[in-house]
Write an enzyme that holds these catalytic residues in place. Structure first.
Site, short mmCIF file in Angstrom:
data_model
loop_
_atom_site.label_atom_id
_atom_site.label_comp_id
_atom_site.label_asym_id
_atom_site.label_seq_id
_atom_site.Cartn_x
_atom_site.Cartn_y
_atom_site.Cartn_z
N LYS A 248 7.71 -14.57 -3.09
CA LYS A 248 7.23 -14.94 -1.76
C LYS A 248 7.41 -16.45 -1.57
O LYS A 248 8.50 -16.90 -1.27
CB LYS A 248 5.81 -14.45 -1.55
N THR A 365 -0.16 1.74 4.96
CA THR A 365 -0.34 0.33 4.58
C THR A 365 -1.62 -0.22 5.17
O THR A 365 -2.33 -1.02 4.54
CB THR A 365 0.87 -0.50 5.03
#
EC number: 2.3.1.37
Length: 409
Positions: A248, A365
């Site tokens: 990330k 999710t």
């Protein structure tokens, strides 16, 4: 059994519920991020701006990272050639783990093929190390933590999200002599809210529990050297095990844990998810180490500052238009839609009509009824790109006749 029919039924259900996942074919171009090229289903190419990427700081294309990767690639070739135990440990892996242990102020670190595997392998292995261990897990922990805890052959307790009082009740109800571990996150990525690190550490001290903190969405992004929220708040020394990602803010690939030398040695020796898999390519390890080192510097802080500024600007402008922003003060900008079909339609129209790529976030999710678009502004998104996004959202929100409000919880 008709296996084909069963598969068709399973996929058909996803289509009916508006949550079938489609992969968007995009190609990032060196030096142009956040711009990319989208290859449409008919083969035509369209220039787009990526607004949902995990390369939070654009380090995946930073010259320092690319130079380190080129050097390692030219020196060693493509792959590592083996597991860490059998010919797959190189100077690049050792250098990366040294950077990571220094980042978190720990004695050691251990690199895995992903942060998912790092969580799964570590949490599922702890029972072997601490017989009778009880794990206390936040109900909104990442899927990788949940899977690791499911595979953990021991007692599990789930506490309500960020509810320290509930966690205390669970801790107090168990045998005071039993070994305990509290697993939680510093930033929960779907809402962008922060975990109560200090309060949980206080409870851990009181009940003699270990602390396991997932900083996947925070490493590189917070703290004077990018060590995460725990570093920012001066709490790194109170965390027993850190989990983080190299994919990330650091812009590369892989995951890791950082902890005491004893803890890392034990996980290294007992976790199948570490032992029985090929190690990261040396070039990837070299790039990640270079990225971590860079983000520890003043130049890295400039990127963090610009990213935070862009996130604040985007939130302010969307909120000014009545967009239901879920703002908890982090760098993540979720916009609540609340319907999977509308969420997918908004995403499709943003891409096709405005060249803006943001992936819809639907169940499982996030819970049903909380579907959202999740924007991740970076320091390399410029004012024109922000302006284009805001105007597009304003237009489509009106076109779809969606409700406007001043905030969303």
């Amino acid at each position: 059994m008709d296996y084909s029919a069963a598969l068709d039924q399973a996929i058909g259900k996803l289509h009916e519920e508006g949550r079938y996942r489609t992969f968007i074919d995009i190609e990032r171009r060196k030096g142009a991020y956040p711009q990319a090229v989208w290859t449409r289903p008919d083969g035509t190419e369209t220039r787009i701006t990526v607004w949902c990427g995990n390369d939070y700081l654009g380090m995946g294309q930073h010259p320092v990272v690319l130079a380190a990767m080129h050097e390692a690639l030219d020196a060693t070739g493509a792959g590592s050639g083996g597991t860490r135990n059998i010919s797959g440990t190189t100077v690049y892996h050792k250098r990366l783990e040294a950077e990571l242990s220094d980042l978190h102020g720990k004695e050691a670190a251990l690199v895995f093929s992903s942060a998912y595997i790092a969580n799964d392998a570590t949490l599922s292995t702890l029972r072997k190390l601490f017989p009778g261990l009880i794990i206390y897990s936040d109900e909104l922990n990442h899927a990788s933590m949940i899977e690791g805890i499911k595979r953990f052959d021991g007692a599990k307790r789930i506490f309500r999200h960020n509810d320290v009082a509930h966690l205390r009740e669970l801790l107090a109800a168990d045998d005071p002599e039993a070994p305990k571990l509290i697993a939680f996150e510093s930033i929960y990525s779907m809402d962008g809210d922060f975990g109560p690190i200090k309060a949980i550490c206080d409870l851990a001290d009181e009940f003699n529990a270990l602390t396991y903190l997932d900083e996947v969405h925070a490493v590189g992004m917070y703290g004077p050297r990018g060590g995460g929220v725990a570093e920012r708040d001066g709490l790194s020394h109170r965390i027993d095990i850190f989990n983080g990602t190299l994919g990330k803010a650091f812009g590369v690939f892989g995951g890791y844990i950082a902890a005491s030398a004893r803890m890392v040695d034990a996980i290294r020796s007992y976790a199948p998810g570490f032992i029985f898999t090929t190690s990261l390519p040396p070039a990837v390890a070299a790039g990640a180490a270079a990225s971590i080192a860079f983000l520890k510097t003043a130049e890295g802080q400039l990127l963090r500052d610009q990213q935070q500024l862009n996130a604040r600007i985007l939130k302010m402008r969307l909120r000014g238009l009545g967009m239901p922003i879920m703002d908890h003060g982090s760098h993540i900008v979720p916009v609540h839609v609340g319907n999977p079909v509308h969420c997918k339609a908004l995403s499709d129209m943003l891409l096709a009509d405005f060249g803006i790529y943001v992936q819809p976030i639907n169940f499982p999710t996030v819970p049903r009824g909380t579907e959202r678009l999740r924007f991740t502004p970076s320091p390399v998104h410029d004012p024109k790109q922000i302006d284009h996004l805001v105007k597009a959202m304003d237009s489509l929100w009106s076109q779809c006749k969606l409700n406007r409000s001043t905030s969303a919880a």
